[in-house]
Design a protein around this motif. Sequence first.
Motif, mmCIF file in Angstrom:
data_model
loop_
_atom_site.group_PDB
_atom_site.id
_atom_site.type_symbol
_atom_site.label_atom_id
_atom_site.label_comp_id
_atom_site.label_asym_id
_atom_site.label_seq_id
_atom_site.Cartn_x
_atom_site.Cartn_y
_atom_site.Cartn_z
ATOM 1 N N ASN A 176 0.848 -1.195 0.000
ATOM 2 C CA ASN A 176 0.000 0.000 0.000
ATOM 3 C C ASN A 176 0.884 1.245 0.000
ATOM 4 O O ASN A 176 2.033 1.207 0.429
ATOM 5 N N PRO A 209 0.031 8.955 -0.077
ATOM 6 C CA PRO A 209 0.753 10.231 -0.158
ATOM 7 C C PRO A 209 0.513 11.018 1.130
ATOM 8 O O PRO A 209 -0.614 11.075 1.606
ATOM 9 N N GLY A 230 1.335 14.710 2.742
ATOM 10 C CA GLY A 230 1.902 16.056 2.646
ATOM 11 C C GLY A 230 2.560 16.480 3.949
ATOM 12 O O GLY A 230 3.509 17.258 3.955
ATOM 13 N N SER A 231 2.037 15.980 5.065
ATOM 14 C CA SER A 231 2.619 16.352 6.367
ATOM 15 C C SER A 231 3.696 15.355 6.747
ATOM 16 O O SER A 231 3.566 14.620 7.724
ATOM 17 N N CYS A 257 2.583 12.450 9.279
ATOM 18 C CA CYS A 257 1.443 12.665 10.174
ATOM 19 C C CYS A 257 0.199 12.129 9.488
ATOM 20 O O CYS A 257 -0.181 12.598 8.414
ATOM 21 N N SER A 296 -3.849 10.878 9.498
ATOM 22 C CA SER A 296 -5.131 11.202 10.120
ATOM 23 C C SER A 296 -5.717 9.994 10.850
ATOM 24 O O SER A 296 -5.830 8.905 10.297
ATOM 25 N N ARG A 332 -6.987 6.754 8.199
ATOM 26 C CA ARG A 332 -6.423 6.155 6.981
ATOM 27 C C ARG A 332 -6.181 4.664 7.187
ATOM 28 O O ARG A 332 -5.814 4.242 8.298
ATOM 29 N N GLY A 333 -6.304 3.888 6.096
ATOM 30 C CA GLY A 333 -5.949 2.475 6.168
ATOM 31 C C GLY A 333 -4.505 2.315 6.621
ATOM 32 O O GLY A 333 -4.155 1.410 7.394
ATOM 33 N N THR A 334 -3.668 3.222 6.173
ATOM 34 C CA THR A 334 -2.236 3.175 6.502
ATOM 35 C C THR A 334 -1.976 3.253 8.005
ATOM 36 O O THR A 334 -0.990 2.698 8.495
ATOM 37 N N THR A 394 -3.665 7.427 -5.554
ATOM 38 C CA THR A 394 -3.454 6.767 -4.253
ATOM 39 C C THR A 394 -3.840 7.673 -3.086
ATOM 40 O O THR A 394 -4.097 7.187 -1.990
ATOM 41 N N GLY A 395 -3.896 8.984 -3.336
ATOM 42 C CA GLY A 395 -4.287 9.919 -2.279
ATOM 43 C C GLY A 395 -5.779 10.123 -2.213
ATOM 44 O O GLY A 395 -6.269 10.919 -1.408
ATOM 45 N N ILE A 447 -7.899 7.175 -2.769
ATOM 46 C CA ILE A 447 -8.547 5.874 -2.591
ATOM 47 C C ILE A 447 -7.806 5.099 -1.509
ATOM 48 O O ILE A 447 -6.584 5.187 -1.401
ATOM 49 N N SER A 448 -8.588 4.396 -0.702
ATOM 50 C CA SER A 448 -7.975 3.673 0.409
ATOM 51 C C SER A 448 -7.702 2.235 0.015
ATOM 52 O O SER A 448 -8.438 1.645 -0.792
ATOM 53 N N ILE A 449 -6.704 1.668 0.636
ATOM 54 C CA ILE A 449 -6.400 0.242 0.451
ATOM 55 C C ILE A 449 -7.619 -0.602 0.848
ATOM 56 O O ILE A 449 -7.812 -1.710 0.380
ATOM 57 N N LYS A 468 -4.276 -1.065 -5.230
ATOM 58 C CA LYS A 468 -4.135 0.383 -5.350
ATOM 59 C C LYS A 468 -2.835 0.804 -6.047
ATOM 60 O O LYS A 468 -2.840 1.638 -6.958
ATOM 61 N N VAL A 522 -3.844 18.285 4.160
ATOM 62 C CA VAL A 522 -4.022 17.115 5.024
ATOM 63 C C VAL A 522 -5.400 17.129 5.632
ATOM 64 O O VAL A 522 -5.975 18.144 5.851
HETATM 65 C C1 LIG Z 1 -1.031 15.365 -1.969
HETATM 66 C C2 LIG Z 1 -1.736 14.641 -0.860
HETATM 67 C C3 LIG Z 1 -1.277 14.826 0.434
HETATM 68 C C4 LIG Z 1 -1.893 14.156 1.505
HETATM 69 N N1 LIG Z 1 -1.417 14.335 2.764
HETATM 70 C C5 LIG Z 1 -1.968 13.639 3.801
HETATM 71 C C6 LIG Z 1 -1.432 13.775 5.108
HETATM 72 O O1 LIG Z 1 -0.484 14.511 5.363
HETATM 73 N N2 LIG Z 1 -1.988 13.045 6.099
HETATM 74 C C7 LIG Z 1 -3.064 12.219 5.888
HETATM 75 O O2 LIG Z 1 -3.535 11.578 6.818
HETATM 76 N N3 LIG Z 1 -3.603 12.101 4.644
HETATM 77 C C8 LIG Z 1 -3.063 12.771 3.601
HETATM 78 N N4 LIG Z 1 -3.578 12.639 2.332
HETATM 79 C C9 LIG Z 1 -4.745 11.764 2.131
HETATM 80 C C10 LIG Z 1 -4.385 10.271 2.013
HETATM 81 O O3 LIG Z 1 -3.298 10.091 1.136
HETATM 82 C C11 LIG Z 1 -5.596 9.512 1.466
HETATM 83 O O4 LIG Z 1 -6.650 9.605 2.391
HETATM 84 C C12 LIG Z 1 -5.311 8.066 1.119
HETATM 85 O O5 LIG Z 1 -6.326 7.622 0.243
HETATM 86 C C13 LIG Z 1 -5.223 7.147 2.319
HETATM 87 O O6 LIG Z 1 -5.005 5.840 1.872
HETATM 88 P P1 LIG Z 1 -5.101 4.575 2.831
HETATM 89 O O7 LIG Z 1 -6.478 4.551 3.452
HETATM 90 O O8 LIG Z 1 -4.862 3.396 1.936
HETATM 91 O O9 LIG Z 1 -4.038 4.722 3.862
HETATM 92 C C14 LIG Z 1 -3.002 13.300 1.262
HETATM 93 C C15 LIG Z 1 -3.475 13.137 -0.057
HETATM 94 C C16 LIG Z 1 -2.846 13.796 -1.107
HETATM 95 C C17 LIG Z 1 -3.349 13.612 -2.506
#
Ligand SMILES: Cc1cc2nc3c(=O)[nH]c(=O)nc-3n(C[C@H](O)[C@H](O)[C@H](O)COP(=O)(O)O)c2cc1C
Length: 479
Positions: free
Chosen positions: A320, A323, A325-326, A340, A342, A353-355, A383-384, A386-388, A394, A479
């Motif tokens: 997985n 992305p 940003g923080s 960082c 969420s 986040r799934g991550t 990938t930013g 859609i969740s895993i 993904k 974020v």
């Molecule tokens: C450019 C960009 C920056 C992002 N930065 C953050 C971040 O700093 N923290 C966060 O929790 N989510 C951030 N996201 C949102 C997650 O990448 C997004 O929710 C992702 O689908 C989570 O995937 P997951 O559920 O498989 O972990 C960002 C998305 C994008 C496109």
Amino acid sequence: MDESLRPYRYRWPRDWLRRSPHWRPLRPTRFLARSMPEPADELAGDSRWPAFFPSPISLVTTTDGSRTGLEKVVAATVVNRFPYVLAVSLCRQPLSQRHHVRREFMNMLERSGSAAVQFLPPGADLDRVIDVIQSVPDERTDQRVAHCGLQVRDALTGGAPVFESAYMVYEARLAEPGRDFQGDPIYSTPWIDAGSHRVYFLEIKAIQLREDIARGRSQIHWRALPAWAPRLAPQPSLAAEVDRVRTDRYQKGYTPHYVFPSAGTAAFEADAIENGMAVKHLPPLPQDQVEVDNDRARWPCFFPSSAGMITTWAAPHVPNVMPCGSTMVVSRHPLIVAPCISYAAINERYAPRGTLDLVRRAGRFGCSVPFAHDCVVNAITYTGNISIRDDRDKIAHAGLGVYPADRAPVLSDLPVHFDCEVAREVRLGTHAMFLGQVRRILVRDDVSPQNPLDWCPWAAIRSVKPAEDPAPVTPAAAV
Ligand SMILES: Cc1cc2nc3c(=O)[nH]c(=O)nc-3n(C[C@H](O)[C@H](O)[C@H](O)COP(=O)(O)O)c2cc1C
């Protein structure tokens, strides 16, 4: 790149990695690898970062009531949305001439709790401030502002000095103890020690933005990702693949060429105009700041950031990436990369986040460094959004290749990768900061002094010609 930024360009690497005894080819991949942390003697000789992570630079001032302090800080990052918090990391252990302790500045900040994180446009004033910070040592930090010879005024919410030529100022105070939305304690201390550095959590109280920018007569131009030319360009089929799998779940666009304000960005909603600056005050309590509407929960103003691609194994053979940003480098020794993520369930934008669980379970993650290229930008967008949990394929659907390393998946199209082991998780309110101690760095063998990563840690300001409409640019996702 904007002409005004050319003098501030940073390129990495300066030397051939394959000529260094520390880097070894990682067969059968196209990466060179080195293990971390490095020995103390190597570090004392050269404490520059051993690899590249794209970080902005900001100027930070503080006061202890009677004296003022000034520092240049690499990688200050917005790390949490509610409360709205900036993290700033300062060196607390002597490592080398480059990495020396900022004791005086830290004492002032810890005594008053007040700081102004500010940005000057490229040019003579910025050069002057940087020169002074380099030539006047930390013990005389209280003389730096005067040495600059630039006009200053007091911040509106504290006594930290603000440069008259700053185009943007984040006024902040050390975060106070509180509780997150689940009732768990946050900020029982307003700073944490992470390796060689101390990370300060600064709650943003007010934002000042130059009036012409707030009114859209000038714009901030920020390139959020480094430029780089891979020897083998990502295959064209990848972009097509991304288009094929785009679904109605797709939500927000992303561009590394960020322009603020512009058609796609949040409008800066000022409360007042003072000293030629549009000023927005942020409510003191996090609960009051929560705007459940997805769009209004965006950052109220631009703050420079890049992105780390945080990789994990969702299951054996299921990689997985998220992305983030923080993501900031918080410590030089050991090198610590801190994304960082969420954990709060507020709205679609701020959801766990799934991550999050994957990092917690594995106690490790990878952080790959993206670059400005259409295929990579498409992959970030996919990938930013859609969740895993919704797409087990993904990464493949985003068109990214994976080297299935045992620790964390390595994105083989990207130039640099950090393998990190979680040393600590810090709850910040809506986001959890994971302190990831870097155990190994991978760099593609086509990253070289002749084909470097090309980065600028500052933004440019350009005035909008009257006939010219601000370009309809979609913002980098917040974020
Ligand atoms: C450019 C960009 C920056 C992002 N930065 C953050 C971040 O700093 N923290 C966060 O929790 N989510 C951030 N996201 C949102 C997650 O990448 C997004 O929710 C992702 O689908 C989570 O995937 P997951 O559920 O498989 O972990 C960002 C998305 C994008 C496109």
